[in-house]
Design a protein around this motif. Sequence first.
Motif, mmCIF file in Angstrom:
data_model
loop_
_atom_site.group_PDB
_atom_site.id
_atom_site.type_symbol
_atom_site.label_atom_id
_atom_site.label_comp_id
_atom_site.label_asym_id
_atom_site.label_seq_id
_atom_site.Cartn_x
_atom_site.Cartn_y
_atom_site.Cartn_z
ATOM 1 N N GLY A 21 -33.276 -45.370 15.431
ATOM 2 C CA GLY A 21 -33.188 -43.970 16.443
ATOM 3 C C GLY A 21 -33.830 -44.331 17.673
ATOM 4 O O GLY A 21 -33.720 -45.332 17.716
ATOM 5 N N PRO A 22 -34.171 -42.462 18.165
ATOM 6 C CA PRO A 22 -33.965 -42.952 19.693
ATOM 7 C C PRO A 22 -34.793 -43.798 20.297
ATOM 8 O O PRO A 22 -36.020 -44.090 19.715
ATOM 9 C CB PRO A 22 -34.406 -41.593 20.135
ATOM 10 N N VAL A 23 -34.890 -44.815 21.818
ATOM 11 C CA VAL A 23 -35.282 -45.178 22.428
ATOM 12 C C VAL A 23 -35.837 -44.868 24.196
ATOM 13 O O VAL A 23 -34.319 -44.302 24.286
ATOM 14 C CB VAL A 23 -35.538 -46.871 22.328
ATOM 15 N N GLU A 24 -36.841 -44.266 24.221
ATOM 16 C CA GLU A 24 -36.726 -43.914 25.466
ATOM 17 C C GLU A 24 -37.089 -44.665 26.580
ATOM 18 O O GLU A 24 -38.864 -44.942 26.297
ATOM 19 C CB GLU A 24 -36.698 -41.850 25.546
ATOM 20 N N LEU A 25 -36.620 -44.509 27.673
ATOM 21 C CA LEU A 25 -37.709 -44.980 28.253
ATOM 22 C C LEU A 25 -38.272 -43.912 29.438
ATOM 23 O O LEU A 25 -37.475 -43.137 29.580
ATOM 24 C CB LEU A 25 -36.678 -45.684 29.745
ATOM 25 N N ILE A 26 -39.691 -43.936 29.411
ATOM 26 C CA ILE A 26 -40.480 -42.786 30.613
ATOM 27 C C ILE A 26 -40.092 -43.712 32.202
ATOM 28 O O ILE A 26 -40.792 -44.319 32.154
ATOM 29 C CB ILE A 26 -41.724 -42.893 29.522
ATOM 30 N N ARG A 32 -37.658 -38.744 30.479
ATOM 31 C CA ARG A 32 -37.374 -39.876 29.269
ATOM 32 C C ARG A 32 -35.734 -39.975 29.573
ATOM 33 O O ARG A 32 -35.307 -38.436 29.639
ATOM 34 C CB ARG A 32 -37.344 -39.013 27.901
ATOM 35 N N ILE A 33 -34.849 -41.082 29.610
ATOM 36 C CA ILE A 33 -33.862 -41.830 29.431
ATOM 37 C C ILE A 33 -33.746 -42.601 28.033
ATOM 38 O O ILE A 33 -34.388 -43.813 27.975
ATOM 39 C CB ILE A 33 -34.105 -42.292 30.561
ATOM 40 N N ASN A 34 -32.464 -41.691 27.211
ATOM 41 C CA ASN A 34 -32.014 -42.409 26.492
ATOM 42 C C ASN A 34 -31.375 -43.545 26.709
ATOM 43 O O ASN A 34 -30.283 -43.843 27.483
ATOM 44 C CB ASN A 34 -30.932 -41.666 25.433
ATOM 45 N N LEU A 35 -31.984 -44.947 25.877
ATOM 46 C CA LEU A 35 -31.170 -45.974 26.527
ATOM 47 C C LEU A 35 -30.454 -45.630 25.302
ATOM 48 O O LEU A 35 -29.898 -47.646 25.759
ATOM 49 C CB LEU A 35 -32.410 -46.990 26.391
ATOM 50 N N SER A 37 -27.811 -44.470 25.273
ATOM 51 C CA SER A 37 -27.041 -44.016 25.565
ATOM 52 C C SER A 37 -26.573 -45.649 27.038
ATOM 53 O O SER A 37 -26.651 -46.450 27.653
ATOM 54 C CB SER A 37 -26.958 -42.995 26.674
ATOM 55 N N ARG A 38 -24.550 -45.884 26.769
ATOM 56 C CA ARG A 38 -24.275 -47.095 27.391
ATOM 57 C C ARG A 38 -24.584 -46.293 28.911
ATOM 58 O O ARG A 38 -24.384 -47.167 29.916
ATOM 59 C CB ARG A 38 -22.252 -46.817 27.058
ATOM 60 N N LEU A 39 -24.126 -44.501 29.549
ATOM 61 C CA LEU A 39 -24.236 -44.927 30.763
ATOM 62 C C LEU A 39 -25.586 -44.778 31.355
ATOM 63 O O LEU A 39 -26.167 -45.421 32.147
ATOM 64 C CB LEU A 39 -23.666 -43.226 30.444
ATOM 65 N N SER A 40 -26.980 -44.472 30.204
ATOM 66 C CA SER A 40 -28.237 -45.062 30.810
ATOM 67 C C SER A 40 -28.654 -46.248 31.000
ATOM 68 O O SER A 40 -29.356 -47.033 31.668
ATOM 69 C CB SER A 40 -28.982 -44.263 29.073
ATOM 70 N N GLN A 41 -28.049 -46.754 30.028
ATOM 71 C CA GLN A 41 -28.054 -48.401 30.401
ATOM 72 C C GLN A 41 -27.678 -48.979 31.844
ATOM 73 O O GLN A 41 -28.003 -50.183 32.281
ATOM 74 C CB GLN A 41 -27.443 -49.591 28.581
ATOM 75 N N TYR A 42 -26.020 -48.349 32.113
ATOM 76 C CA TYR A 42 -25.627 -48.716 33.359
ATOM 77 C C TYR A 42 -26.551 -48.823 34.469
ATOM 78 O O TYR A 42 -26.770 -49.206 35.001
ATOM 79 C CB TYR A 42 -23.858 -48.781 32.848
ATOM 80 N N LEU A 43 -26.602 -47.573 34.665
ATOM 81 C CA LEU A 43 -27.874 -47.015 35.442
ATOM 82 C C LEU A 43 -29.118 -47.331 35.598
ATOM 83 O O LEU A 43 -29.575 -47.888 36.518
ATOM 84 C CB LEU A 43 -27.840 -45.700 34.902
#
Length: 78
Positions: A21-26, A32-35, A37-43
């Motif tokens: 499921g979704p894993v979000e960074l607070i 909330r940032i969707n981890l 997502s590859r783009l979110s991971q790179y950022l």
Amino acid sequence: MKIQNIKDVTAFFKIIDECKGPVELISPEGDRINLKSRLSQYLSMATMFSNGYIRELDLVAHDKEDVERLLKYMYQGE
């Protein structure tokens, strides 16, 4: 949940990728940032992991198995 002492960024994102499921960074601001997502991971890597180590992250996992997987990673490094 708080995840602490992340030293191996690659292993951390491998665990995130294995989550169902979704894993979000607070963020400290409450965003909330969707981890998953590859783009979110790179950022995230570019900003938060710039020194190769992060002391603490606040994460929300929506699947019970994902929570267990992340806790196992935090305590056992697996």
